[in-house]
Design an enzyme around this catalytic site. Structure first.
Site, PDB file in Angstrom:
ATOM      1  N   ASP A   1      17.839  40.525 -11.884  1.00 47.60           N
ATOM      2  CA  ASP A   1      16.834  41.385 -12.001  1.00 47.60           C
ATOM      3  C   ASP A   1      15.523  40.745 -11.807  1.00 47.60           C
ATOM      4  OD1 ASP A   1      15.715  43.447 -13.150  1.00 47.60           O
ATOM      5  OD2 ASP A   1      15.436  42.680 -15.030  1.00 47.60           O
TER       6      ASP A   1
ATOM      7  N   ASP B   1      22.951  46.141  -9.823  1.00 50.83           N
ATOM      8  CA  ASP B   1      21.719  45.936  -8.893  1.00 50.83           C
ATOM      9  C   ASP B   1      21.355  44.701  -8.063  1.00 50.83           C
ATOM     10  OD1 ASP B   1      20.947  48.197 -10.397  1.00 50.83           O
ATOM     11  OD2 ASP B   1      19.755  47.142 -11.645  1.00 50.83           O
TER      12      ASP B   1
ATOM     13  N   ASP C   1      17.431  51.443 -24.604  1.00 47.36           N
ATOM     14  CA  ASP C   1      16.670  50.764 -23.780  1.00 47.36           C
ATOM     15  C   ASP C   1      15.543  50.105 -24.222  1.00 47.36           C
ATOM     16  OD1 ASP C   1      18.285  51.919 -21.852  1.00 47.36           O
ATOM     17  OD2 ASP C   1      16.992  53.860 -21.600  1.00 47.36           O
TER      18      ASP C   1
END
Length: 368
Positions: free
Chosen positions: A159, A197, A349
């Site tokens: 990330d 990701d 989130d």
């Protein structure tokens, strides 16, 4: 960060996934971990519960208490595994259901979320216990004749230092961790969603760092498939609002996703909200540009995409969203191998609750 990126898990902000914990727990226990909220770019997923991803990027993991074995004993999950997918019984949503028998929202949340299979994340980088924890999931699934979905999430510089930062200290440690992870797969069928990701989000890396990561990811796929020939390994394609298909395909090719020795295809939309039709078209474009063996396919995260993405680009627990297609290995759509719930609906989130924690309010909104 680009609001169009895919949000994954943050080590305190995860996205709808189940994660396996290690510290402070028996080495043979694996359980869903919370997810967290992404930032304004592609997010990576983390395993401590279910990372939170949206339009942006990162995720995180959160530690949770373990329900007593007796509370789980005798539980039947007849509706929990459409198309033979495995539903890990130890999750935040199931704990909430067990603890709130009189809540008016319970039936909807239980039947539409808790009783559906979701991915199990491994994002806490505990090399000493990862083999046992992976084995706990795969052996439990095999005993039920089900197919588990596992998410290795420990690549270094995960990330890009965002909400889901963490992972292995370096690539050598990561390679060794993957070896240990693979040792727990067993010999049954298993779906591996490899490092959300990790490919779409590499702008923070230097050219040498990117080359090193891609080499480790290609190796990871080979190791996982060699350890369990029935494992299906899928690589990060981001999502349809992130990189153009040709660009993403080029990155995937460098990471080994076009080789049958390491890859079964790609995954898209992890923790995001894009409609399945958009992701299907995008995945097919990526696979076409990628080349490789004709058998490569794609899996799509449908956990929160029933109403598509918010028009304003909001990614943090946006209102008006809905769960999407139920998880299944039988999509009936050419080139799409599965619809999966990688991000567990209801895990925040960071706006309707602490990142990665279960919010019954949000879960009910998504499920009703």
């Amino acid at each position: 960060m680009v609001a169009a990126a895919s949000a994954v898990v943050a080590i305190a902000t995860v996205t709808g996934m189940v994660a396996a914990l290690g510290e402070g727990r028996a080495s043979d226990e694996a359980r869903p971990l919370p997810s967290g909220g992404p930032s304004f770019r592609p997010l990576p997923a983390v395993p401590t519960s279910s990372p939170s991803r949206a339009t942006p990027s990162p995720s995180a993991s959160v530690r949770r208490s373990t329900p007593s074995p007796s509370a789980r004993a005798g539980r039947t999950r007849a509706a929990a595994a459409p198309a033979r997918l495995y539903g890990h019984p130890d999750s935040q949503v199931q704990e909430w259901v067990d603890a709130h028998p009189g809540d008016a929202r319970r039936e909807v949340i239980e039947s539409r979320i808790a009783d559906r299979p979701a991915a199990v994340w491994f994002a806490d980088f505990t090399p000493s216990s990862v083999t046992a924890r992976v084995r706990a999931v795969t052996s439990a699934a095999a005993a039920e004749g089900r197919v588990p979905v596992v998410v290795p999430y420990a690549v270094p510089q995960r990330d890009c230092g965002g909400a889901s930062e963490g992972g292995a200290p370096d690539l050598a440690a990561y390679d060794a961790w993957i070896d240990d992870f693979a040792a727990g797969l067993g010999s049954g069928e298993v779906v591996v969603v490899l490092e959300p990701d990790s490919i779409a989000q590499t702008d923070c890396l230097t050219a040498d760092q990117r080359d090193g990561r891609f080499a480790s990811l290609a190796r990871a796929g080979r190791v996982l498939k060699a350890a369990d020939p029935r494992a299906r390994v899928y690589y990060d394609a981001g999502h349809s609002d992130w990189n153009p298909a040709a660009r993403q395909a080029e990155l995937l090719r460098q990471a080994g996703a076009a080789s049958s020795a390491s890859s079964d295809g790609v995954f898209t939309n992890v923790s995001n909200f894009n409609r399945t039709s958009d992701e299907t078209a995008y995945a097919r474009s990526v696979l076409s540009a990628l080349g490789g063996p004709p058998g490569l396919g794609a899996v799509i995260d449908t956990s929160r995409n029933g109403n598509g993405a918010p028009a304003d680009g909001e990614w943090c627990d946006p209102s008006g969203r809905s769960i999407g297609q139920a998880p299944t290995l039988a999509t009936g759509v050419a080139g799409i191998d599965a619809y999966l719930w990688v991000k567990l609906p209801g895990e925040s989130d960071g706006c309707k609750g602490s990142p990665g924690t279960f919010s019954p309010e949000y879960a009910y909104e998504l499920a009703r």
